[in-house]
Design a protein around this motif. Structure first.
Motif, PDB file in Angstrom:
ATOM      1  N   ASP C 195       0.843  -1.186   0.000  1.00 24.15           N
ATOM      2  CA  ASP C 195       0.000   0.000   0.000  1.00 24.15           C
ATOM      3  C   ASP C 195       0.885   1.245   0.000  1.00 24.15           C
ATOM      4  O   ASP C 195       1.654   1.456   0.923  1.00 24.15           O
ATOM      5  CB  ASP C 195      -0.864  -0.050   1.264  1.00 24.15           C
ATOM      6  N   SER C 197       0.356   4.173   0.713  1.00 22.22           N
ATOM      7  CA  SER C 197       0.178   5.122   1.816  1.00 22.22           C
ATOM      8  C   SER C 197       1.026   4.750   3.028  1.00 22.22           C
ATOM      9  O   SER C 197       1.245   5.572   3.905  1.00 22.22           O
ATOM     10  CB  SER C 197      -1.290   5.283   2.188  1.00 22.22           C
ATOM     11  N   LEU C 198       1.527   3.495   3.071  1.00 23.18           N
ATOM     12  CA  LEU C 198       2.454   3.150   4.156  1.00 23.18           C
ATOM     13  C   LEU C 198       3.717   3.996   4.050  1.00 23.18           C
ATOM     14  O   LEU C 198       4.278   4.428   5.067  1.00 23.18           O
ATOM     15  CB  LEU C 198       2.816   1.667   4.091  1.00 23.18           C
ATOM     16  N   ASP C 200       3.828   6.903   2.111  1.00 27.61           N
ATOM     17  CA  ASP C 200       3.380   8.295   2.169  1.00 27.61           C
ATOM     18  C   ASP C 200       3.286   8.780   3.602  1.00 27.61           C
ATOM     19  O   ASP C 200       3.645   9.914   3.920  1.00 27.61           O
ATOM     20  CB  ASP C 200       1.996   8.439   1.507  1.00 27.61           C
ATOM     21  N   SER C 201       2.786   7.909   4.479  1.00 28.46           N
ATOM     22  CA  SER C 201       2.581   8.365   5.852  1.00 28.46           C
ATOM     23  C   SER C 201       3.914   8.579   6.547  1.00 28.46           C
ATOM     24  O   SER C 201       4.027   9.433   7.423  1.00 28.46           O
ATOM     25  CB  SER C 201       1.688   7.380   6.624  1.00 28.46           C
ATOM     26  N   ALA C 202       4.946   7.812   6.158  1.00 27.17           N
ATOM     27  CA  ALA C 202       6.265   8.063   6.738  1.00 27.17           C
ATOM     28  C   ALA C 202       6.791   9.418   6.261  1.00 27.17           C
ATOM     29  O   ALA C 202       7.366  10.189   7.034  1.00 27.17           O
ATOM     30  CB  ALA C 202       7.233   6.952   6.359  1.00 27.17           C
ATOM     31  N   ARG C 203       6.525   9.721   4.979  1.00 23.78           N
ATOM     32  CA  ARG C 203       6.988  11.009   4.452  1.00 23.78           C
ATOM     33  C   ARG C 203       6.292  12.157   5.165  1.00 23.78           C
ATOM     34  O   ARG C 203       6.930  13.099   5.605  1.00 23.78           O
ATOM     35  CB  ARG C 203       6.698  11.111   2.941  1.00 23.78           C
ATOM     36  N   VAL C 303      -3.351  -3.810   3.058  1.00 19.88           N
ATOM     37  CA  VAL C 303      -4.630  -3.435   2.473  1.00 19.88           C
ATOM     38  C   VAL C 303      -4.387  -2.256   1.541  1.00 19.88           C
ATOM     39  O   VAL C 303      -3.767  -1.293   1.938  1.00 19.88           O
ATOM     40  CB  VAL C 303      -5.599  -2.941   3.568  1.00 19.88           C
ATOM     41  N   GLY C 305      -6.010   0.851  -0.276  1.00 18.92           N
ATOM     42  CA  GLY C 305      -7.220   1.662  -0.247  1.00 18.92           C
ATOM     43  C   GLY C 305      -7.560   2.078  -1.657  1.00 18.92           C
ATOM     44  O   GLY C 305      -7.938   1.271  -2.482  1.00 18.92           O
ATOM     45  N   LYS C 306      -7.381   3.336  -1.958  1.00 21.23           N
ATOM     46  CA  LYS C 306      -7.677   3.796  -3.307  1.00 21.23           C
ATOM     47  C   LYS C 306      -6.573   3.322  -4.239  1.00 21.23           C
ATOM     48  O   LYS C 306      -5.448   3.131  -3.843  1.00 21.23           O
ATOM     49  CB  LYS C 306      -7.717   5.320  -3.317  1.00 21.23           C
ATOM     50  N   PHE C 308      -4.127   4.202  -5.969  1.00 23.42           N
ATOM     51  CA  PHE C 308      -3.096   5.122  -6.402  1.00 23.42           C
ATOM     52  C   PHE C 308      -1.912   4.357  -6.964  1.00 23.42           C
ATOM     53  O   PHE C 308      -1.591   3.285  -6.520  1.00 23.42           O
ATOM     54  CB  PHE C 308      -2.647   6.040  -5.272  1.00 23.42           C
ATOM     55  N   ASN C 311       4.349   4.390  -5.566  1.00 25.08           N
ATOM     56  CA  ASN C 311       5.253   5.527  -5.562  1.00 25.08           C
ATOM     57  C   ASN C 311       6.460   5.256  -6.438  1.00 25.08           C
ATOM     58  O   ASN C 311       7.114   4.237  -6.312  1.00 25.08           O
ATOM     59  CB  ASN C 311       5.737   5.799  -4.143  1.00 25.08           C
TER      60      ASN C 311
END
Lengths: 368, 364, 582
Positions: C195, C197-198, C200-203, C303, C305-306, C308, C311
């Motif tokens: 995912d 966002s795993l 992204d959230s660190a960034r 999981v 989500g959207k 995207f 990266n």
């Protein structure tokens, strides 16, 4: 096919029991459905509703009990009879749609007729008719993988009705769709069922779905039946605490019946020193002095700033949430918080002192 | 100058314009929601604020300092913006404990050990997960994961916190509960928040102001009550709540009201009175917006003559707390919500009335 | 509407446990389990038994004892072979993991140019024969006749040689580059499913690119890396062809080459061979058990989500370095070896340099034209036998795979758990170990010295690969698809024919091609079980390499490689890009 027995049921389930391991998933339930009616089995996950459906379908073997469809005893444990699913002439719609991805929509729909070895021309006619009925004319030659969730569900429905089965079974068919689509499909499904007139059993955990679609609802919990009735009866006159709580939102307060006469009476509830004697409708079987639960829906409560003439308790607004067409308020009375649906134009604010008054025609005393 | 400012933001994906030049200003401590259907550009806007997308044009300023500016060729990487973000998929790192997840941002900022422990514990207490600090993220439920994600995003005191549909993977009951909790937390921490959702209830419940978006363009910015009661156009009226939208012709201004003419069953025009229509001129095509709960249904002709519609029942759907009726009025289908149960049969003749205050004349 | 309150005290006669066991389904699963169990367990049991039988000095009689095992640890050669095996496998694992992880990261996460074009070539070594790779690298970089060394001598005037692959490091190099795709497949799958966002959230939490990669991305793909590394370790420990070509002739023995000498030839001692196989099998079995039961379940399922896009990291100017690196891998692992073999195969005698005037197709005539009088029967027989074995073997193995998968995932009978376990066992044992077991089990039966024993060995060792292909699809295909056919009025057989099998068709075909490839290049089982007349393609290559010359060997190698490359193309067409991704 049209045989109905003396009691008027087309489908009859009697004393059905099904174990999983040592777990009684279905704990001896009995019900019947008149021909052409739409019955919903409603309950939380694990209540046995899907297992019941699977037993009717023949995909599970019951451990006890009898199932009769029309004049066919399709399962009878005591007589050791069990008809395999493909012999039962049932149409079924699954939660995952189960549209075969290697076939087009019309091939999917034609399948049950091909199995029954009908003439090609008759198959074509009936497939076209079924596809039209569910509104998929434009997609008939598309592969199943090109369909959206809602379209797949329509295709599954067409496939289930195309052979004119004697019974339609639905296993939470709308739960994978998004909210807006689900609301639309509810009405549409009901319309199509009405049009084809096939007796239907529908399984769901979604009470709104059950209320919108059903002729009759059976509320289940832990493998047993809690209450049976039409949507309005279930919503407006739940008979016990479980049903009250499961269907819609209710304020539930434990109390005692202080007066009983016919189906009217009075229930007493208390919070510390404060007591409320509320005139109410009594659930069947409640008598004076019985422990009971006061059940009233948020839309049937009024929160007013000036003291009303009828029975009321004083409380404080502790939370208001704006939801567009109404204001969801919590009014604290002792330890208890009343859920009240107020109109935004009444302008209630957190911290306001208000009187909570109940409408006797919509206040219930139900079994605990 | 606003705390967070977006000017002329444009973002394209190939040929497709996701965000078509939007302007937005968010005040310090405010909770602003970007609301719209999927594909309206709300998430892309949020990701531009976060620095996860490079906009094609425009400027984003936080506390006056530009973090993105195509004109000045400025682009701060996400880690240099000091923001917090909560994702739809929670994005809680499965190889770390709850504590390590939350403490991550502090470790990055080289916070001392004691302070890290204190702040992390406080953040976990705030979201009610202090007792699960040593648990691995994979052992948590959806709701708990979302709380971890929230604690992780606020623990190091970011300037703005960004929410990307954080509740949409939760089930209905939990979602309702989390809405209230999120608002309470946001008030408690007082942090500036930008929240993205497609769920109008969520937007109404949680926001100080709602930004309704469609096709990459802002349709309306207002507080929830105004958005609901006075939608700026037909899109907003229909997207927020349910609205009957009847096409008609503007006749005249009557004080604060507007008189509108719509066509009815026998072709006879019907004059109706509603709020709005300030900018309309006589003869102009307008839309009358009516909420189903504001329309009253009568079985007998009502005593009044103002705002009475005559029609026939098409269908009724019982919803428990109300009865949804569809009524045919000439070429229009009008939805009415009745708060009591009544046996109505299709084809039955009924009358409908509404207060002029509850109707809204929209110009398009 | 007739209803009644539920009486909970209904008398139920619970079906007795015994009657529950004897249903059609459970009987069928039990029978299938039994067949598979015989095929899998019998050779392994025979191996255990034989390893404790000690041959007397005369070589005629046996008695029970532990002498075989003590021989392994006392005998200088075998002990050295054991240590060599451990060293080679460890270093090969390091090399393949390094290449695999770096290539996977470049392809999944960077803006390396033309990566969609390069990506399929990274997988090609997976389909080719490492034995042939060793032959190619021998001709490229052996001290005397190595093409590269000759070029180096003539171009730069170097004395002696630049490279030497005829040693342990040569073995490590060739196995390393050939097993790189095993790690690559695990890691790229894990990276693609992650995912975004795993990260992204660190960034957004404040971690830079480097920090995010080290503290989030890398730990999340660690289980995949470990899985790939273990598979490489086990595969290289069981690899026979490469050490046989690059080690044995120069005094570097491994366990597999030693087992080979104990299985065939003058020095044959099946009992000692069985004991050595036991040692190797226990090591590889243990590692596979660790991978299957401890590491694989820990893989993080993320999981998404959207939808995207994953990266993509902008490498700036370094993207050209990444491109060169990836191209370099494809060059040394695929292009260079094949090119070299083609060159060698066109010379009557190979002297380490290209002689344009000598170019000839005589070698191809000798190994391919079976009707010609001067054809070499080991080669032409090998081609014929391998095609027979590969097509029949793949068909039988897939049939078995379908039946077994159906039983594991659909009937859920009491035998299904045993079946599930039995399907993992063969993966834990190298081909040469299993072949040793098959040999000692069936040597005194009529199937010995026929193609049947080869077929038995192939299927037993490799049917789990086909079974996994089918199982993964069967798990993805909802059981409701079958059930809705039953509800539509179709019987169990009709449902199987019209719904289940058609749904599995892509998987069946992909699995078939995969097994066809594996069987066509199989060496380590064949080398133990073949006799004159039942040579296979790879045995033919072995024969030519051992008893004829390099150009003939190269010619047959090229022929095999061409067929395998064709299979790669077919496999990608039917199975799609993601099919192999673990």
């Amino acid at each position: 096919m049209n045989a109905e027995t003396a009691n008027g049921s087309y489908l009859e389930v009697a004393n059905l029991v099904k174990y999983f391991g040592d777990d009684r998933a279905v704990d001896g339930i009995s019900f019947g459905v008149p021909q052409g009616k739409f019955l919903t089995l409603l309950g939380p996950s694990g209540c046995g509703k899907t297992t019941t459906l699977m037993c009717i379908a023949g995909l599970h073997k019951p451990d006890a009990g009898d199932i009769r469809i029309g004049s066919n005893a399709v399962a009878s444990v005591s007589r050791g009879e069990f008809m395999p699913p493909e012999k039962r002439d049932i149409g079924m719609v699954f939660q995952s749609y189960a549209i075969w991805p290697h076939m087009t929509v019309s091939q999917n729909v034609a399948y049950p007729l091909e199995i029954r070895k009908l003439d090609r021309s008759e198959i074509d006619d009936r497939v076209r008719e079924a596809i039209r009925l569910v509104g998929l004319e434009d997609m008939a030659e598309k592969g199943a993988t090109q369909l959206s969730g809602g379209q797949q569900q329509r295709a599954a429905l067409a496939r289930a009705i195309v052979s004119h089965p004697c019974l339609l079974l639905f296993d939470e068919p709308l739960s994978n769709l998004d909210l807006k689509l689900r609301e639309r499909m509810r009405v549409e499904l009901k319309r199509i069922q009405h049009e084809v007139g096939i007796t239907s059993i529908y399984v769901t955990h979604d009470q709104a779905e059950a209320l919108v679609m059903s002729d009759d609802i059976i509320v289940m919990s832990k493998g047993r039946i809690e209450q049976t009735g039409g949507p309005h009866a279930i919503y407006a006159r739940p008979t016990n605490r479980y049903v009250s709580n499961f269907i819609g939102i209710a304020n539930l307060l434990e109390g005692r019946v202080t007066r009983a006469g016919g189906d009217r009476g009075e229930i007493e509830v208390a919070q510390g020193e404060s007591r409320l004697l509320a005139p109410c409708l009594l659930a069947e079987g409640l008598a004076e002095g019985d422990a009971a639960v006061l059940s009233v829906r948020p839309e049937n409560i009024e929160a007013v700033k000036s003291k009303p003439s009828g029975p009321a308790v004083e409380g404080e607004v502790v939370q208001t949430v704006f939801l567009g067409n109404w204001l969801d308020c919590r009014v604290r009375w002792g330890e208890f918080e009343w859920k009240v649906q107020a109109h935004p134009r009444e302008g209630l604010r957190t911290g306001d002192k208000v009187y909570v008054c109940l409408d006797p025609d919509h206040t219930l005393a139900v079994r605990p | 100058m606003a705390f967070l400012e977006i000017n002329k933001l444009v973002k394209k994906f190939g040929q497709e314009v996701a965000v078509a030049g939007i302007d937005l200003a968010v005040e310090k401590g405010e909770f602003v929601t970007l609301l719209g259907p999927s594909g309206c550009g709300k998430t892309t806007t949020l990701r531009c604020i976060a620095g996860l997308e490079h906009p094609d044009n425009g400027e984003i300023r936080i506390e006056g300092e530009p973090v993105t500016s195509t004109e000045q060729d400025i682009f701060l990487t996400p880690e240099d913006r000091n923001l917090g973000m909560v994702f739809q998929s929670y994005a809680v790192w499965p190889h770390m404990t709850v504590f390590d997840n939350v403490a991550f941002g502090l470790k990055i900022r080289r916070t001392g050990r004691a302070e890290t422990k204190e702040k992390t514990t406080k953040a976990l207490e705030l979201v009610g997960l202090a007792h699960l600090a040593d648990r691995y993220a994979t052992k948590l439920s959806g709701g708990q994961r979302q709380r971890v994600a929230l604690a992780r995003a606020i623990v190091y005191g970011p300037r703005v916190i960004l929410f990307d549909e954080p509740l949409s993977n939760l089930d209905a009951k939990l979602r309702e509960q989390m809405r209230i909790e999120l608002v309470r937390l946001q008030h408690e921490v007082g942090i500036t928040s930008v929240y993205v959702t497609h769920d109008q209830t969520e937007a109404l419940v949680m926001s100080d102001r709602v930004v309704v978006m469609d096709k990459g363009v802002i349709q309306q910015i207002d507080d929830p009550e105004t958005i609901y009661a006075r939608p700026a156009n037909a899109f907003v009226a229909n997207f927020i709540g349910v609205a009957n939208l009847l096409e008609g012709k503007f006749l005249s201004h009557e004080g604060k009201f507007a008189d509108i003419e719509i066509r009815t069953g026998n072709g006879a025009p019907l004059r109706l009175r509603a709020l709005g229509g300030e900018s309309a001129s006589p003869g102009q095509k307008v839309i009358l917006s009516l909420r189903p709960e504001d329309v009253h249904l009568h079985l007998q002709p009502p005593g009044q003559t103002l705002n009475v519609l005559e029609g026939a029942i098409i269908d009724t759907v019982y919803q428990g707390n109300f009865l949804d009726c569809q009524v045919q009025v000439g070429p229009h289908e009008v939805g009415v919500q009745m708060d009591h149960f009544e046996q109505l049969s299709p084809g039955q003749k009924v009358y409908m009335t509404f207060e002029p205050d509850h109707g809204l004349c929209l110009t398009e | 509407m007739t209803t009644e309150a539920a009486p909970s005290d209904i008398q139920v006669i619970r079906p007795s446990k015994w009657r529950g066991i004897f249903t059609q389904e459970t009987i069928a699963t039990s029978v299938a389990s039994f067949i598979v169990a015989i095929a899998v367990i019998l050779p392994l049991m025979a191996l255990v038994v034989n390893s404790f039988l000690v041959l007397d000095d005369m070589g005629f009689d046996t008695e029970w004892g532990l002498a075989n095992y003590s021989e392994i640890f006392k005998g200088r050669i075998i002990r050295k072979a054991f240590l060599n095996t451990l060293f080679i496998s460890s270093m090969c694992t390091v090399l393949a993991t390094f290449f695999g992880v770096s290539l996977a990261w470049i392809n999944a996460r960077t803006n390396c140019p033309w990566r969609e074009k390069l990506e399929p070539f990274n997988l090609v070594p997976f389909f080719l024969s490492p034995f042939v790779g060793a032959i190619a690298w021998h001709n490229l970089a052996s001290p005397k006749v190595g093409l590269l060394n000759n070029w180096a001598r003539s171009l730069f005037g170097i004395q002696g040689h630049l490279f030497n692959v005829d040693n342990i490091f040569g073995i490590i190099w060739v196995t390393g580059i050939f097993f790189t795709p095993l790690v690559y497949l695990f890691v790229i799958g894990s990276l693609r499913r992650m995912d975004p966002s795993l990260e992204d959230s660190a960034r957004t939490t404040g971690a830079g690119l480097w920090r995010t990669t080290m503290s989030v991305t890398l730990p999340l793909v660690t289980p995949a890396i470990l899985s790939g590394a273990i598979i490489v370790f086990v595969t290289s420990a069981g690899e026979f062809g490469v050490p046989f070509k690059l080690g044995s002739p120069y005094g570097y023995e491994t366990l597999t080459t030693q087992i080979f000498t104990k299985a065939v030839g003058d020095d044959a001692n099946h009992y000692l061979g069985a004991a050595m196989s036991m040692i190797l099998g226990v090591i590889t079995g243990l590692f596979i058990w660790i991978q299957q039961r401890i590491i694989a379940p820990r893989a993080y399922t993320t999981v998404t989500g959207k939808g995207f896009r994953p990266n993509v990291i902008d490498l700036g100017r370094w993207k050209w370095a990444a491109f060169a690196y990836n191209l370099g891998y494809v060059f040394v692992a695929v292009a260079l070896p094949i090119l070299c073999l083609v060159i060698v195969s066109l010379h009557p005698v190979w002297q380490g340099r290209v002689i344009p005037n000598d170019l000839t197709s005589i070698n191809y005539q000798k190994v391919l034209f079976f009707w010609s009088p001067n054809s070499i029967s080991a080669a032409t027989n090998g081609i014929k036998n391998s095609f027979i074995l590969a097509s029949i073997g793949a068909s039988i193995a897939m049939l078995l795979a379908i039946v077994i998968s159906y039983m594991i995932h659909r009937t859920k009978g009491f035998g299904s758990r045993i079946l599930d376990f039995l399907c993992v066992v063969p993966i834990g044992f190298p081909g040469i170990v299993l072949a040793m077991g098959v040999l000692v089990t069936y040597i005194k039966t009529p199937i010995y010295a026929t193609l049947w024993i080869l077929l038995l060995g192939y299927i037993t060792r490799f049917f789990p690969y086909g079974q996994r292909n089918i199982s993964s699809i069967m798990l993805a295909v909802s059981e409701e698809l079958d059930q809705s056919s039953r509800m539509a009025g179709a019987t169990w057989v009709t449902t199987l024919r019209r719904i289940t099998i058609p749904l599995l068709k892509p998987g069946i075909f992909a699995g078939w091609v995969l097994l066809f490839v594996i069987f066509l290049r199989e060496l380590s089982i064949s080398i133990i079980l073949y006799t004159a007349g039942t040579e296979t393609l790879s045995v033919g290559v072995y024969y030519l390499s051992n008893f004829e010359n390099e150009p003939l060997t190269a010619a047959l190698s090229v022929a095999q490689t061409v067929v395998l490359l064709l299979c790669v193309v077919i496999f990608r067409k039917v199975a799609g890009k993601e099919a192999l991704t673990a």
